[in-house]
Design a protein around this motif. Structure first.
Motif, short mmCIF file in Angstrom:
data_model
loop_
_atom_site.label_atom_id
_atom_site.label_comp_id
_atom_site.label_asym_id
_atom_site.label_seq_id
_atom_site.Cartn_x
_atom_site.Cartn_y
_atom_site.Cartn_z
N MET A 236 -49.29 64.55 29.20
CA MET A 236 -48.16 63.80 28.63
C MET A 236 -48.47 62.31 28.59
O MET A 236 -48.14 61.61 27.63
CB MET A 236 -46.89 64.05 29.46
CG MET A 236 -46.27 65.42 29.28
SD MET A 236 -45.53 65.68 27.65
CE MET A 236 -44.07 64.65 27.76
N VAL A 241 -49.66 66.45 23.92
CA VAL A 241 -48.46 67.16 24.35
C VAL A 241 -48.62 68.67 24.29
O VAL A 241 -47.97 69.40 25.05
CB VAL A 241 -47.23 66.71 23.53
CG1 VAL A 241 -46.93 65.24 23.80
CG2 VAL A 241 -47.45 66.95 22.03
N VAL A 268 -41.53 67.63 30.60
CA VAL A 268 -41.69 67.99 29.20
C VAL A 268 -40.39 67.77 28.43
O VAL A 268 -40.39 67.25 27.29
CB VAL A 268 -42.15 69.46 29.08
CG1 VAL A 268 -42.11 69.92 27.62
CG2 VAL A 268 -43.57 69.63 29.63
#
Length: 294
Positions: A236, A241, A268
């Motif tokens: 991240m 991602v 997330v």
């Protein structure tokens, strides 16, 4: 050439040696002229050594070890059995007892030395498995904390695997397997420690490599849950991602009740995403290979 001219012709060092030898020959009286005491000193034998029965030495060693707790003195008795009666059955037993006594005293180097000698000399003995286990246990008991070099841990794992490989049906194999897991957990902990250090320095690529080692090589350790969370965190941070989502999804599938999954899920979600496993990711492939994939 006369004797005098021959001596004079020699170089100074050689001449001095020859003169010294002649002087010594004159200084030593001839046999039968009072040389008895002097000769006896040269030829005298040491009559202080007295051979003792093997069982007596062995039992004294056991007594000193078990009752007196004097490991050093006990080892001397066991060593005497080996020295005085090297081909006896008790010499073999004494060598193993010496290894055991050294282990009990925390003298791991001596234990490894005696046990290694035992395995070399008596590989077919019923006690060879125990001797091999003592070697492994000596390495295992010296495993340092994760802040230090882990060479000793690697030696412990190699020695413990030797016990399992050579003596799979022995009573020591199960204990060796448990110790292997403990040692592997230590190595995984070391990788996590270094990974967290790199993450604090914001060197996320280096951190990911450390966490990857834990995920690929130490999946059965307790550190794998945190490693998956840290991968989520690091990916991240650098904007990859898809891998972050996969790490979080695999963590949730395998450890749904883990606090690390809750943290990964929230991380997330904070980016507007959901945990989602990419089947082509190295993370997914690794866990499927182990039969743990989603």
């Amino acid at each position: 050439m006369t004797r005098e001219s021959f001596t004079a012709s020699l170089a100074p060092p050689a001449r001095r040696l020859l003169q010294a030898a002649a002087f010594l020959a004159l200084a030593l009286p001839l046999g039968g002229c009072g040389t008895g005491d002097l000769w006896d000193k040269f030829t005298a034998k040491d009559d202080t050594f007295v051979e003792e029965p093997a069982d007596k030495l062995y039992n004294e060693g056991l007594y000193l070890m078990n009752e007196k707790k004097d490991i050093k003195a006990a080892n001397k008795k066991f060593e005497e059995v080996d020295r005085q009666h090297p081909y006896s059955d008790l010499a073999r037993k004494s060598l193993l007892m010496s290894a055991y006594a050294s282990y009990q005293a925390g003298d791991y180097d001596s234990c490894i030395g005696s046990a290694s000698r035992y395995v070399t000399l008596h590989p077919g003995s019923p006690d060879a498995a125990y001797a091999q286990y003592l070697i492994a246990a000596s390495h295992y008991d010296q495993i340092p904390d994760i802040s230090r070099d882990q060479t000793r841990t690697e030696k412990a794992i190699a020695s413990l695997e030797e016990v399992v490989r050579k003596y799979p049906n022995s009573e020591y194999a199960a204990s060796a397997k448990a110790k292997i897991e403990g040692a592997r957990d230590q190595l995984a902990g070391k990788e996590m420690s270094v990974g967290r250090y790199y993450a604090q320095k914001r060197d996320f690529t280096a951190a990911i490599n450390r966490y990857k080692t834990v995920v690929t090589q130490y999946q059965t350790t307790r550190h794998v849950e945190e490693a998956l969370y840290r991968l989520t965190e690091a990916y991240m941070a650098i904007g990859i991602v898809g891998e972050a989502q996969t790490a979080a999804a695999v963590l949730g599938h395998n450890f749904p009740d883990s606090r690390w999954y809750k943290d990964a899920y929230n991380l997330v979600k904070s980016g507007g995403l959901e945990p989602s496993e990419n089947q082509g990711s190295w993370i997914s492939r690794t866990f499927k290979k182990m039969g743990l994939g989603g």
